[in-house]
Design an enzyme around this catalytic site. Structure first.
Site, PDB file in Angstrom:
ATOM      1  N   ASP A 191       0.824  -1.197   0.000  1.00 30.46           N
ATOM      2  CA  ASP A 191       0.000   0.000   0.000  1.00 30.46           C
ATOM      3  C   ASP A 191       0.866   1.258   0.000  1.00 30.46           C
ATOM      4  O   ASP A 191       1.857   1.356   0.737  1.00 30.46           O
ATOM      5  CB  ASP A 191      -0.891  -0.005   1.248  1.00 30.46           C
ATOM      6  CG  ASP A 191      -1.806   1.182   1.330  1.00 30.46           C
ATOM      7  OD1 ASP A 191      -2.761   1.237   0.540  1.00 30.46           O
ATOM      8  OD2 ASP A 191      -1.572   2.058   2.182  1.00 30.46           O
ATOM      9  N   GLU A 260       1.303  -0.320  -4.982  1.00 27.89           N
ATOM     10  CA  GLU A 260       0.361   0.755  -5.301  1.00 27.89           C
ATOM     11  C   GLU A 260       1.160   2.048  -5.405  1.00 27.89           C
ATOM     12  O   GLU A 260       1.863   2.436  -4.457  1.00 27.89           O
ATOM     13  CB  GLU A 260      -0.703   0.892  -4.216  1.00 27.89           C
ATOM     14  CG  GLU A 260      -1.670   2.035  -4.487  1.00 27.89           C
ATOM     15  CD  GLU A 260      -2.445   2.465  -3.247  1.00 27.89           C
ATOM     16  OE1 GLU A 260      -3.610   2.867  -3.394  1.00 27.89           O
ATOM     17  OE2 GLU A 260      -1.880   2.427  -2.138  1.00 27.89           O
TER      18      GLU A 260
END
Length: 529
Positions: A191, A260
């Protein structure tokens, strides 16, 4: 292909209204039957849930609302029995302020973890160290009276940023990753991976003119969009850290890392982060998660990436847990099964790995959420200009005859959308023309198309609103055509000597080929090989 599960909203077996790991176990056959290769499980770690699991207070434990470590071990075992890989979310750039590391770090400037987070003295006038802004609103700095310093938080103030300039912290993070590798996970979705490092000089970010505040998933009205984020993320030092992550993964053959990436130049960053097989295995950005939907946008995005990525590998997604569902975002907010089918086929025809978010395979729209139902802190902060992410996070509808459409016997944490309940899994399984059954048959067909899996990519000129993709591999070619509009399109290519191998239906009429003229139904598509 990867299928993203958002555990809170997938399947609840405990009756508390929140999905859990055992719910994922119970639905593994459903996931496998879609034809995917891996499942990405969003955070299930111990957390105060101020950002619904993206604020981790213990990297090595399962939050009780999701189950236990033994439940997770069973998930890994059951997935392996089905030849399904399991990837888990890892939030490395920050933790919860309730993590033991932060509690210790905040106690003094001389303790063992004093440098594990980003601390800075105030300016002479007592104000924050610089002009950096939090994605969730306001300054990215929060005053801590006990320590007498500000700490950095790129997200919520309850999500303090870790200091990756600290070698001891970096080593600890690698140990947290290895804990899960030893338990059998097949990889990580990392993330906000470009947020790990900050500029040590704490230089101010420069101002960004309004006309340049596009893309990246932020409204031009969001203060975060008013800066070029040159210094609060995407620092050069991160490349070396990613190489250490890759070195760790290389010790566990077959494991992968997906990052990401949301930077000022996400395509360039994606290229750097996947360069030369020495950093991430693949990365994804927000270019196709934005509002713009046009032939030009898709072509520009793909061509720009292809120009810089070299041997790197992208992962494409058109929906996830952070953005409005694609059928609403790109499809004018209307429930349209043909549009849902077309967007899957389009994304699956780009060069790279495809990631599908739960509910896409059912054609789900964005669920309507009233202000008093909001859970997302992002939406609560910016309502009504931005209504938050709850609309894409509502529970999966399994069976309309059951409470909460089969999601939970208890009161669901977010309401099941009425049109989701009507188009639930059990209904779609019995409907040969459903989005769900199309997903299954299409992905089965795609798995045998070498050109779509390994081929090069380029685009062919075509009429307005018709996207034509050419994929080539080992002297084989597939041409994929997509009508992005709600009106029929007729196309007569200069030379078309390939056979129509797959088409879609609209009101019972198939996309047709006759005398080298192709007629596409609204949102119709076809493949020539």
């Amino acid at each position: 292909m990867i299928y993203q599960v958002y555990p809170r909203s997938f399947c609840d077996t405990s009756g508390d209204g929140i999905g859990d790991i055992r719910g994922i176990i119970n639905k593994l056959d459903y996931i496998v039957e879609l034809g995917v290769d891996a499942v990405w499980v969003s955070p299930f770690f111990k957390s105060p849930m101020k950002d619904f699991g993206y604020d981790i207070s213990d990297y090595r434990d399962v939050d009780p609302i999701f189950g236990s470590l033994s439940d997770f071990d069973e998930l890994i075992d059951q997935a392996k029995q089905r030849n399904l890989k399991v990837m888990i979310d890892q939030v490395l750039s920050h933790t919860s302020d309730q993590h033991d590391w932060f509690v210790e770090s905040s106690e003094s400037r001389s303790n063992a973890k004093a440098d594990w987070y980003v601390w800075a003295d105030p300016k002479a006038d007592g104000s924050a160290p610089n002009n950096w802004i939090s994605i969730f609103g306001g300054s990215a700095w929060e005053w801590h009276a006990g320590r007498g310093q500000y700490y950095l938080h790129n997200f919520l103030k309850s999500q303090p940023d870790l200091n990756f300039h600290c070698a001891e912290l970096r080593q600890q993070i690698l140990q947290e990753l290895e804990f899960w590798l030893k338990r059998g996970v097949d990889g990580f979705r990392l993330d906000a991976i470009n947020f790990c490092y900050h500029d040590q000089s704490l230089r101010d970010n420069p101002f960004k003119p309004r006309e340049q505040r596009t893309g990246r998933g932020f409204s031009p009205d969001n203060p975060y969009a008013a800066q070029y984020h040159h210094f609060d993320n995407t620092q050069i030092e991160n490349l070396s850290f990613l190489e250490s992550v890759r070195d760790l993964l290389n010790q566990y053959p077959g494991t992968v890392a997906l990052g990401e990436i949301n930077s000022e130049d996400s395509l360039k960053t994606l290229s750097e982060y996947t360069e030369g097989g020495k950093r991430l295995h693949m990365g994804y950005n927000f270019e196709l998660l934005a509002d713009e939907f046009s032939v030009d946008h898709i072509k520009t995005t793909v061509n720009s990436l292809e120009a810089v990525i070299g041997e790197g590998w992208p992962c494409w997604a058109v929906s996830n847990h952070d953005v409005t569902r694609v059928v609403t975002r790109w499809g004018n907010g209307k429930l349209n099964q043909e549009f849902a089918k077309m967007t899957l086929a389009l994304a699956a025809s780009l060069r790279g790995t495809l990631c599908v978010y739960q509910g896409e395979e059912l054609g789900f729209t964005e669920a309507p959420i009233q202000r008093d139902q909001l859970k997302d802190p992002f939406g609560i902060e910016f309502w009504p200009e931005f209504k938050g992410r709850d609309g894409c996070r509502t529970p999966i509808a399994w069976d309309e005859s059951e409470p909460n459409a089969g999601f939970s016997q208890g009161s669901a944490w977010l309401p099941v959308a009425p049109d989701h309940a009507q188009n639930n899994v059990s209904v779609q399984i019995d409907d040969p023309g459903s989005v769900l059954n199309f997903y299954k048959s299409f992905l089965s067909w795609r798995s045998e198309q070498t050109t779509l899996i390994k081929g090069d990519i380029c685009f062919i000129d075509a009429p307005d609103n018709l996207l034509v993709i050419k994929r080539s591999h080992d002297q084989q070619t597939t041409i994929a055509c997509f009508n992005l509009s709600d009106q029929p399109i007729i196309w007569q290519p200069q030379k078309l000597d390939q056979e129509l191998v797959l088409g879609t239906y609209k009101f019972g009429e198939k996309t047709s080929l006759e005398n080298n003229i192709v007629q596409f139904a609204p949102y119709g598509f076809a493949y020539f090989a």
